[in-house]
Design a protein around this motif. Structure first.
Motif, short mmCIF file in Angstrom:
data_model
loop_
_atom_site.label_atom_id
_atom_site.label_comp_id
_atom_site.label_asym_id
_atom_site.label_seq_id
_atom_site.Cartn_x
_atom_site.Cartn_y
_atom_site.Cartn_z
N LEU A 20 0.86 -1.19 0.00
CA LEU A 20 0.00 0.00 0.00
C LEU A 20 0.89 1.23 0.00
O LEU A 20 1.18 1.82 1.05
N PRO A 21 1.38 1.66 -1.19
CA PRO A 21 2.30 2.81 -1.24
C PRO A 21 1.68 4.09 -0.68
O PRO A 21 2.40 4.94 -0.17
N VAL A 22 0.37 4.22 -0.82
CA VAL A 22 -0.33 5.39 -0.26
C VAL A 22 -1.41 4.85 0.68
O VAL A 22 -2.57 4.68 0.29
N PRO A 23 -1.04 4.55 1.94
CA PRO A 23 -1.99 3.87 2.84
C PRO A 23 -3.31 4.60 3.02
O PRO A 23 -4.38 3.97 3.07
N GLU A 24 -3.25 5.94 3.10
CA GLU A 24 -4.48 6.68 3.33
C GLU A 24 -5.45 6.54 2.15
O GLU A 24 -6.67 6.45 2.35
N ALA A 25 -4.93 6.49 0.92
CA ALA A 25 -5.79 6.30 -0.25
C ALA A 25 -6.41 4.91 -0.23
O ALA A 25 -7.59 4.73 -0.58
N ALA A 26 -5.60 3.90 0.14
CA ALA A 26 -6.12 2.54 0.21
C ALA A 26 -7.21 2.42 1.27
O ALA A 26 -8.26 1.80 1.05
N ARG A 27 -6.98 3.02 2.45
CA ARG A 27 -7.99 2.97 3.51
C ARG A 27 -9.29 3.63 3.07
O ARG A 27 -10.39 3.12 3.31
N ALA A 28 -9.15 4.78 2.41
CA ALA A 28 -10.35 5.49 1.96
C ALA A 28 -11.14 4.66 0.95
O ALA A 28 -12.37 4.77 0.87
N ALA A 29 -10.43 3.83 0.19
CA ALA A 29 -11.10 2.98 -0.81
C ALA A 29 -11.53 1.64 -0.22
O ALA A 29 -12.08 0.80 -0.95
N GLY A 30 -11.24 1.42 1.07
CA GLY A 30 -11.63 0.16 1.71
C GLY A 30 -10.77 -1.01 1.31
O GLY A 30 -11.23 -2.16 1.30
N ILE A 31 -9.50 -0.77 0.98
CA ILE A 31 -8.60 -1.82 0.50
C ILE A 31 -7.64 -2.19 1.62
O ILE A 31 -7.07 -1.33 2.29
N SER A 32 -7.43 -3.49 1.80
CA SER A 32 -6.54 -3.99 2.84
C SER A 32 -5.51 -4.94 2.24
O SER A 32 -5.73 -5.54 1.17
N LEU A 33 -4.37 -5.09 2.92
CA LEU A 33 -3.39 -6.09 2.52
C LEU A 33 -4.05 -7.47 2.53
O LEU A 33 -4.80 -7.81 3.45
N GLY A 34 -3.76 -8.25 1.51
CA GLY A 34 -4.33 -9.59 1.41
C GLY A 34 -5.61 -9.66 0.62
O GLY A 34 -6.09 -10.77 0.31
N GLY A 48 -0.27 -11.65 7.93
CA GLY A 48 0.83 -10.72 8.17
C GLY A 48 2.18 -11.36 8.29
O GLY A 48 3.14 -10.72 8.75
N ARG A 49 2.30 -12.60 7.85
CA ARG A 49 3.59 -13.29 7.96
C ARG A 49 4.42 -13.13 6.69
O ARG A 49 3.88 -13.02 5.59
N ASP A 50 5.74 -13.11 6.85
CA ASP A 50 6.68 -13.18 5.73
C ASP A 50 7.31 -14.56 5.78
O ASP A 50 8.33 -14.78 6.45
N GLU A 51 6.68 -15.51 5.10
CA GLU A 51 7.10 -16.91 5.22
C GLU A 51 8.49 -17.16 4.65
O GLU A 51 9.20 -18.07 5.11
N VAL A 52 8.89 -16.38 3.68
CA VAL A 52 10.23 -16.55 3.10
C VAL A 52 11.28 -16.09 4.12
O VAL A 52 12.29 -16.79 4.35
N LEU A 53 11.08 -14.95 4.73
CA LEU A 53 12.01 -14.48 5.76
C LEU A 53 12.03 -15.44 6.95
O LEU A 53 13.10 -15.74 7.50
N GLU A 54 10.87 -15.93 7.33
CA GLU A 54 10.81 -16.87 8.45
C GLU A 54 11.66 -18.11 8.18
O GLU A 54 12.40 -18.59 9.05
N ARG A 55 11.56 -18.63 6.94
CA ARG A 55 12.36 -19.83 6.61
C ARG A 55 13.84 -19.51 6.59
O ARG A 55 14.67 -20.35 6.98
N ALA A 56 14.21 -18.31 6.17
CA ALA A 56 15.62 -17.92 6.18
C ALA A 56 16.16 -17.88 7.60
O ALA A 56 17.28 -18.33 7.88
N LEU A 57 15.37 -17.35 8.53
CA LEU A 57 15.81 -17.27 9.93
C LEU A 57 15.93 -18.67 10.53
O LEU A 57 16.86 -18.95 11.30
#
Length: 722
Positions: free
Chosen positions: A425-439, A702-711
């Motif tokens: 979400l490069p512009v979080p406020e615009a996404a929130r106003a449009a009702g858009i969420s990660l995922g 909200g997980r980064d599964e690739v980073l988790e596997r690297a750790l």
């Protein structure tokens, strides 16, 4: 369109092979444009052959022509009555080299026995009228034995020159590849007489099979040497040629090199030419003409067979016909033929050109049928996309992907488990106003089902493999006209459907949007592990990053995107293996029409600064492209870094471009990179040591599964010794 395709193959061979196009102003595009209607209208192989010949006439080169196929000539006896190897005809020594030998041991004594005769001869006829290909081979070797005994003064043969391409020179803008086009001139040979050779005149009898050896060509420069040809003088044995098959028992012969004669030389021409069918005996016109020339010293000249230019070779960019937004039909076909031939000769990865022969007639038909400028442009996008190369990138009038992506929405999408999800979400406020969420999953765009839209875009975007194509599609899925709203139907994590709108802007095109700035794109994670985002880290920040993370047990470098040039400073600081090579680089070399490959190791940069000796893991996926892949290769070579994630884009190597009618230029990979141990990267990508694919469930939680596997990997492996 098969006829047009065959014409296009011949055109491309001449375009990048024939020396005339480097030394003379030949409008070779116009030659194709004029010949295309004849080729497409041809109903018989003979009519097609004439169409090709009409194009080749533009070169004014008798050697470059259409010929009928002829089966190999069976062995035959000479039409001349058998006679001695040498004999005297009055004051003229006649040497007949039309012979076969079992081996060199048989040839050598025959040539040695000739030496005393030559030593006293002041007039010599050397009969080189070969009766077959085997005789021509032995004739050429026999002339090698005469290199000191036949000349009576120092003579120099013509040099041979031909065109050489080291990769494909960029047609518009800069390139880091150093690709070039040049003319190579092979050194001319000089022949000096043996001590005591008398001053003599020599007449050579030749025919269409005669090997025009350097010795013969050198002696031709002497005013005391004469050439009598039985039949037309054929230059093909003295230069390189290439052949292009044509139907109906025809083929095109294309000159690939030419002779450059010393100043004052008469060039390659016959003093006397007699018909090929005339008597070949000593009483025949060829032999008698040779006797007259030797005794009178007066030549009856005929036209030169080769008159090479002395001007400087040139090779500028191809005409992109900027004034033709919708080119006429033959120019649309020219665009396809030009692109097809450039890929054929200069793309460094043959695997990228799947079923390439069939592509040419298919896209010639599509270009011919394109009803307007947008349709024509789409044909070229689709043609370029047939090359499996993630560097394929189309620019229209200098504007990247203008027809496909004038602007985009402030969202980042990623293909996850075959679905397109919102991941940034490069512009979080615009996404929130449009009702858009990660995922959120994108189900449709502007009323078009996402599967349909993705398939349509995928057919117009080049990529090295399927996952990389999906990544490119995801980056442009929301693109459209600048300033227009994108209307999306989304499905949230709760399964509910919702319609959202965002305004498109050029600022959010993925290839124009600058990455966010961060003064310290690194941090320490739990467990004594450092993390650095190479999508943000600049070269000047490498030392500060390593100083801040020097006490960590391992480092994770995030390369899931395009880096900012840090590798050349970073890799030397990680080089605990003492590596000297970062990659093997191969590029096509087109030399006199022969395609070869040149390969060299690329040196890993060095440093005298302290080394980081902890473990190194690099996160990669299909967004790891070009410099990103080379960065991963450098880090692997230096530190033995483990790659975690999914295969990279498979497009690494300095780019070049080809420009087509309508001012449309296409970027492509100009040279191929391999790992130092020879593993392919172009077309397949770097394969991760530990493969991890993100999941919809993980992303939405909200997980980064690739980073988790690297750790996890760093915890599993022992700490490196310092």
């Amino acid at each position: 369109m098969e006829n047009a395709a065959l014409l296009g193959r011949v055109w491309g061979t001449v375009k990048y092979v024939h020396p005339a196009l480097a030394f003379r102003e030949v409008d070779w595009d116009a030659a194709l444009i004029e010949a295309l209607p004849k080729a497409t209208a041809a109903k018989t192989p003979e009519a097609l052959a004439e169409a090709v010949q009409s194009m080749l006439r533009r070169l004014d080169d008798p050697l470059t022509r259409v010929e009928r196929d002829t089966p190999p000539a069976p062995a035959q006896e000479s039409t001349r009555a058998p006679g001695p190897f040498s004999l005297w005809s009055g004051d003229v020594l006649v040497v007949d080299l039309d012979r076969r030998y079992a081996n060199l041991d048989e040839l050598f004594p025959a040539m040695a026995a000739l030496a005393p005769e030559l030593a006293k001869a002041r007039r010599v006829i050397v009969d080189l009228r070969a009766s077959g290909p085997d005789e021509a081979i032995w004739m050429d070797m026999a002339l090698g034995f005469l290199e000191r005994s036949l000349p009576s003064e120092k003579v120099t043969a013509p040099a041979e020159r031909f065109r050489v391409y080291s990769g494909f020179p960029v047609q518009l803008g800069p390139s880091s590849g150093g690709y070039s086009a040049s003319v190579e001139t092979r050194l001319a040979r000089t022949f000096a007489p043996a001590s005591g050779n008398p001053k003599r005149s020599v007449a050579f009898l030749v025919n269409g099979r005669t090997p025009l050896s350097p010795l013969l060509l050198a002696l031709r420069a002497s005013p005391r040497t004469f050439l009598v040809s039985q039949g037309a003088l054929d230059e093909s044995s003295a230069v390189q040629v290439r052949q292009v098959p044509l139907p109906g028992g025809h083929h095109a012969v294309v000159r690939a090199s030419e002779l450059a004669f010393p100043s004052g030389s008469p060039g390659l021409r016959a003093d006397v030419t007699v018909p090929a069918s005339t008597d070949a005996q000593d009483s025949g016109p060829a032999f008698q003409a040779a006797l007259r020339l030797l005794r009178s010293g007066t030549a009856k000249t005929s036209a030169r067979a080769s008159t090479p230019s002395t001007t400087l070779p040139t090779g500028g960019p191809d005409d992109a016909y900027e004034f033709m937004p919708y080119p006429a039909e033959p120019y649309r076909m020219l665009a396809v033929i030009r692109f097809w031939n450039v890929m054929r000769f200069f793309h460094p990865d043959p695997k990228a050109l799947s079923h390439w022969d069939a592509v040419l007639p298919t896209f010639l038909a599509r270009a011919r049928e394109a009803a307007d400028a947008p349709a024509y442009t789409r044909v070229l996008y689709a043609l370029a996309a047939r090359v499996n190369d993630g560097h394929i990138f189309v620019a229209e009038g200098g504007v990247p992907l203008r027809s496909l992506a004038e602007a985009s929405a402030p969202l980042g999408l990623q293909a996850v488990e075959g679905r397109f999800l919102v991941t940034e979400l490069p512009v979080p406020e615009a996404a929130r106003a449009a009702g858009i969420s990660l995922g959120d999953e994108v189900m449709s765009v502007d009323g078009e089902a996402v599967a349909t839209r993705a398939e349509r875009l995928g057919a117009l975007l080049g990529a090295s493999h399927a996952a990389a194509r999906q990544a490119r599609v995801a980056s442009l899925l929301l693109a459209g006209a600048n300033g227009t709203p994108v209307v999306m139907m989304l499905q949230g994590a709760d399964g509910r459907m919702k319609e959202s709108k965002l305004l498109r802007s050029r600022d959010f095109l993925p290839f124009l949007r600058p990455p966010p700035e961060s003064p310290t794109p690194w941090k320490k994670l739990e467990g004594g592990v450092g993390y650095a985002d190479l999508r943000l880290l600049r070269a000047e920040g490498v030392d500060a990053m390593l100083d801040a993370l020097k006490d960590t047990r391992g480092l994770v470098f995030d390369l899931r995107g395009y880096p900012r040039g840090s590798a050349w400073a970073l890799a030397p600081r990680l080089n605990t293996r003492g590596a000297t090579t970062s990659a093997l680089i191969s590029r096509p070399l087109l030399s006199a029409g022969e395609v070869r490959e040149v390969r060299h190791p690329e040196a890993l940069p060095t440093t005298d600064k302290p080394l980081y000796r902890g473990r190194v893991v690099v996160l990669v996926d299909a967004r790891t492209l070009s410099q990103g892949e080379y960065t991963a290769m450098m880090l692997q070579a230096a530190s033995g870094a483990k790659l975690v994630g999914s295969p990279t884009a498979g497009a690494v190597g300095d780019t070049t471009n080809v420009c087509l009618p309508g001012a449309i230029c296409v970027l492509f990979t100009g040279q191929r990179f391999e790992t130092p141990d020879g593993r392919a990267v172009q077309g397949v990508g770097l394969r991760p040591d530990v493969e991890v694919q993100p999941t919809v469930r993980g992303l939405r939680s909200g997980r980064d599964e690739v980073l988790e596997r690297a750790l996890t990997l760093l915890r599993e492996e022992p700490r490196a010794e310092r």
